[in-house]
Design an enzyme around this catalytic site. Structure first.
Site, PDB file in Angstrom:
ATOM      1  N   HIS A 134      45.269  65.427   9.195  1.00 23.53           N
ATOM      2  CA  HIS A 134      44.194  66.148   9.886  1.00 23.53           C
ATOM      3  C   HIS A 134      44.853  67.013  10.971  1.00 23.53           C
ATOM      4  CE1 HIS A 134      40.777  66.559  12.706  1.00 23.53           C
ATOM      5  NE2 HIS A 134      39.987  66.237  11.704  1.00 23.53           N
ATOM      6  N   ASP A 157      47.602  57.355  12.541  1.00 24.17           N
ATOM      7  CA  ASP A 157      46.280  57.924  12.780  1.00 24.17           C
ATOM      8  C   ASP A 157      45.279  57.056  11.999  1.00 24.17           C
ATOM      9  OD1 ASP A 157      43.888  59.264  12.589  1.00 24.17           O
ATOM     10  OD2 ASP A 157      44.766  61.233  12.190  1.00 24.17           O
ATOM     11  N   GLN A 171      40.303  57.089  10.089  1.00 27.10           N
ATOM     12  CA  GLN A 171      39.514  56.735   8.907  1.00 27.10           C
ATOM     13  C   GLN A 171      39.766  55.301   8.451  1.00 27.10           C
ATOM     14  OE1 GLN A 171      37.175  58.669   7.790  1.00 27.10           O
ATOM     15  NE2 GLN A 171      37.721  60.554   8.837  1.00 27.10           N
ATOM     16  N   LYS A 181      33.324  57.090  14.612  1.00 24.74           N
ATOM     17  CA  LYS A 181      33.398  56.956  13.145  1.00 24.74           C
ATOM     18  C   LYS A 181      33.189  55.505  12.719  1.00 24.74           C
ATOM     19  CE  LYS A 181      36.778  60.702  12.683  1.00 24.74           C
ATOM     20  NZ  LYS A 181      36.028  61.828  12.148  1.00 24.74           N
ATOM     21  N   CYS A 222      39.503  70.191   8.300  1.00 19.23           N
ATOM     22  CA  CYS A 222      40.567  70.163   9.312  1.00 19.23           C
ATOM     23  C   CYS A 222      41.889  69.711   8.698  1.00 19.23           C
ATOM     24  CB  CYS A 222      40.206  69.264  10.487  1.00 19.23           C
ATOM     25  SG  CYS A 222      38.835  69.865  11.447  1.00 19.23           S
TER      26      CYS A 222
HETATM   27  N1  7TS Z   1      42.351  62.083  12.219  1.00 23.63           N
HETATM   28  C1  7TS Z   1      41.626  61.918  11.095  1.00 23.63           C
HETATM   29  C2  7TS Z   1      42.263  61.295   9.892  1.00 23.63           C
HETATM   30  C3  7TS Z   1      40.291  62.300  11.081  1.00 23.63           C
HETATM   31  O1  7TS Z   1      39.571  62.115   9.965  1.00 23.63           O
HETATM   32  C4  7TS Z   1      39.720  62.887  12.228  1.00 23.63           C
HETATM   33  C5  7TS Z   1      38.320  63.418  12.213  1.00 23.63           C
HETATM   34  C6  7TS Z   1      40.503  62.996  13.369  1.00 23.63           C
HETATM   35  C7  7TS Z   1      41.827  62.602  13.321  1.00 23.63           C
HETATM   36  C8  7TS Z   1      39.952  63.516  14.653  1.00 23.63           C
HETATM   37  O2  7TS Z   1      39.037  62.605  15.183  1.00 23.63           O
HETATM   38  P1  7TS Z   1      38.234  62.935  16.518  1.00 23.63           P
HETATM   39  O3  7TS Z   1      37.258  61.812  16.630  1.00 23.63           O
HETATM   40  O4  7TS Z   1      39.212  62.976  17.626  1.00 23.63           O
HETATM   41  O5  7TS Z   1      37.579  64.265  16.277  1.00 23.63           O
HETATM   42  N2  7TS Z   1      37.865  63.797  10.954  1.00 23.63           N
HETATM   43  C9  7TS Z   1      36.776  64.567  10.676  1.00 23.63           C
HETATM   44  C10 7TS Z   1      36.415  64.921   9.375  1.00 23.63           C
HETATM   45  O6  7TS Z   1      37.003  64.552   8.372  1.00 23.63           O
HETATM   46  N3  7TS Z   1      35.322  65.700   9.434  1.00 23.63           N
HETATM   47  O7  7TS Z   1      34.969  65.860  10.716  1.00 23.63           O
HETATM   48  C11 7TS Z   1      35.878  65.169  11.507  1.00 23.63           C
END
Ligand code: 7TS
Length: 461
Positions: free
Chosen positions: A177, A254, A257, A280, A418
Site C-alpha cells: 500500500h 504492515d 489488513q 479496519k 493505493c
Molecule cells: N496498509 C494497508 C495494507 C492498508 O490496506 C491500508 C489502508 C493502509 C496501510 C493505510 O491505513 P490507514 O488506516 O492509515 O489509512 N487500506 C485501504 C484500502 O485498501 N482502501 O482504503 C484504505
C-alpha cells in the site's frame, strides 16, 4: 466493555468443506470458460461444489449489532463489501465511545481529580488490551497513533532518519500500500539510503526464491505487508523475518489488513514493528497502533515534539518521557482508543480463529461464484489469500462497475487501491474490489454476482 450479548454463543462448526480442485482463479481473462462448468482437478466439468459457507455464529444476531448494515441504499438493502477500506462499527463500540464522553471525559495523565483518573484508566487499559490482543510481552510496546500510515511514518522518521545513510538499503515489496512505500521513499531521499523492492511471481505472490539477492548485508530494514489489501494474500512473514535476522536487519510488518482478520502474535512473528489501524477492526477512525520492541523504542528519537512526550524542558533542551508516552505528543485520541478497546472485546468474543475461518470460506465462495461470470478476470490466486477479491470485467471500466453496483445497494471500491506499483504489475490502472468481513453473508455475494451480471447486461455485454 462487554458486548450486550454473547456474540459467540450457540456456535456450530462451519459445515463447509473446501473441495479439492484446481485453482479456479485466473490471472488472465475467463472469457474462454463456460459459465456453468468449470474444470475440476481431473479435468471433468463441474459447477460450484462447495455451497455457501455456514457461519460459526448467529449471523443475524451479529448483524443486528451493526446499525449501518440494516440501511437501504437507492431503495435496496445495503451490501457492504468495502471492508478493506474500513469496517462497520458495532453498537458496543459506539456505546463505549459515547459512555466515555458521558462519564469519563477529561484529559489524560495530568489531572489530579477523579474524572481525570477515569479517563487515564480508560485510555491505559485500552493499551493493555491491545498488547494482549497481539501477544506483546510488554504494554510499553504499544504506541497509539492515528492509524497504520502514521505508525509507519513514525518508524521512518524516529528510527530511519537517525540510523540510515548512503550504502544502506531499505527493502519493501511490490505488493505494498502507498502507506508502506512513500515514507520509505522520503527516507531514502533524505538519507541517501537505497530503496529496493522484492518482486512478485507470475501469480502475484512474493518471489522468495532469490531472497538472498535482496536481503543482503546492506539491508537495514525490511518493511512488508502481512495481508495484501488488493489480493488478500497472506505473506510468509516468519520466513522473511528469519532472513532479515540473519543479516541484522529490522522487520516492520504492515498489519492493517491482517490484524482485523486473523490472530496475529508478535512474539511468534518475531517482528520488530507492527503497524495497524483501529478503524479496519471495528474501532473508530483516528486511532491506530505501532507495536515496537521496547529496546528499540528506548533508543529511538521522538517523532513529534510537544506536551506529554517530555520529562523536563529547558529553554534550549528537553528530556523525554518514558516509553510509550515519549511517542505520544499532545492530547491523544482518548475516546477512539477506548473504542478500539471495545472493538477488541467484540473480536475476542467471536474468536479471531473463527473470524479467519469464516472470512476464508466466504472469499472462497465468492471466487467460485464470480468466476462463473463471463469475461471476468479475478486477480491473484494464492492459497493463503482471504477477505479480498479484485476483479475486472472485459469492456467495463471499474468505476462504471462500482457505480452500477451502487445502484443495486452494493458498496465496492474501484481504483488503484493505493497500490499503484502493484497495479502496474497487473498491467491495469484499476480494478473493482469486493472485500469481506465476518458479518457478510453468502447471500450478499450472490447479490454481488447478480449485480455484476446486470452491469454486464446494461453495458451491452
Ligand atoms: N496498509 C494497508 C495494507 C492498508 O490496506 C491500508 C489502508 C493502509 C496501510 C493505510 O491505513 P490507514 O488506516 O492509515 O489509512 N487500506 C485501504 C484500502 O485498501 N482502501 O482504503 C484504505
Amino acid at each position: 466493555m462487554e458486548p450486550e450479548h454473547d456474540v459467540g454463543s450457540g456456535a456450530t462448526q462451519a459445515g463447509y468443506v473446501i473441495a479439492r480442485r484446481r485453482c479456479l482463479i485466473v490471472s488472465e481473462s475467463n472469457s474462454a470458460r463456460s459459465t456453468t462448468a468449470l474444470p475440476s482437478e481431473e479435468g471433468a466439468p463441474y459447477a460450484v461444489e462447495t455451497g455457501p459457507p455456514v457461519p460459526p455464529w448467529d449471523l443475524e444476531q451479529v448483524r443486528r449489532d451493526f446499525p449501518a448494515l440494516s440501511q437501504r441504499m437507492h431503495g435496496k438493502p445495503l451490501v457492504y463489501l468495502d471492508n478493506a477500506a474500513t469496517s462497520q462499527k458495532p453498537r458496543q463500540v459506539i456505546a463505549a465511545v459515547t459512555r466515555y464522553y458521558e462519564e469519563s471525559n477529561a484529559n489524560v495523565h495530568r489531572a489530579i481529580y477523579e474524572l481525570g483518573e477515569r479517563a487515564t484508566n480508560a485510555y491505559e487499559s485500552a493499551r493493555r488490551k491491545v498488547a494482549e490482543f497481539i501477544n506483546a510481552e510488554d504494554w510499553r510496546s504499544i504506541i497509539f497513533t492515528r492509524g497504520t500510515t502514521e505508525a509507519i511514518n513514525l518508524v521512518a522518521y524516529a528510527w530511519g532518519r537517525h540510523n540510515l545513510g548512503p550504502g544502506d538499503e531499505i527493502l519493501i515489496t511490490k505488493m505494498e500500500h502507498h502507506s508502506n512505500i512513500i515514507p520509505w521513499q522520503l527516507l531514502a531521499r533524505d538519507t541517501g539510503a537505497a530503496l529496493r523492492y522484492l518482486p512478485l511471481t507470475d501469480d502475484y505472490t512474493l518471489d522468495l526464491k532469490d531472497m538472498s539477492k535482496y536481503i543482503t548485508g546492506s539491508t537495514r530494514i525490511v518493511a512488508l505487508v502481512h495481508q495484501s489489501n488488493v489480493f488478500g494474500t497472506v505473506n510468509p512473514v516468519r520466513d522473511i523475518v528469519q532472513q532479515a535476522r540473519a543479516v541484522g536487519a529490522l522487520i516492520l510488518v504492515d498489519g492493517a489488513q491482517s490484524v482485523p482478520h486473523f490472530p496475529v502474535d508478535v512474539m511468534q512473528l518475531g517482528c520488530d514493528f507492527l503497524a495497524f489501524s483501529g478503524h479496519k477492526m471495528l474501532g473508530p477512525t483516528g486511532v491506530g497502533v505501532l507495536y515496537a520492541r521496547t529496546d528499540l523504542l528506548e533508543s529511538m528519537e521522538p517523532f513529534h515534539g510537544g506536551g506529554e512526550m517530555i520529562s523536563t524542558v529547558d529553554l534550549q533542551r528537553a528530556t523525554w518521557n518514558q516509553i510509550p508516552w515519549k511517542f505520544e505528543a499532545g492530547t491523544p485520541n482518548i475516546a477512539q482508543a477506548v473504542g478500539l478497546g471495545a472493538a477488541i472485546d467484540y473480536l475476542n468474543q467471536l474468536g479471531m480463529d473463527r473470524i479467519a475461518d469464516y472470512s476464508k470460506q466466504l472469499t472462497q465462495y465468492s471466487r467460485e461464484v464470480l468466476s462463473q461470470i463471463p469475461h471476468i478476470t479475478i486477480y491473484g490466486h494464492a492459497p493463503t489469500s482471504s477477505s479480498s477479491l479484485p476483479f475486472n470485467v472485459e469492456g467495463i471500466h471499474p468505476h462504471d462497475m462500482a457505480q452500477l453496483l451502487d445502484q443495486e445497494g452494493i458498496a465496492v471500491r474501484a481504483g488503484h487501491h493505493c497500490a499503484q506499483p502493484l497495479m502496474r504489475c497487473l498491467g491495469v490502472a484499476a480494478t473493482t474490489r469486493a472485500s469481506f468481513y465476518f458479518y457478510n453473508t453468502s447471500e450478499e455475494i450472490d447479490r454481488l454476482a447478480e449485480g455484476i451480471n446486470q452491469a454486464v447486461a446494461f453495458m451491452g455485454g
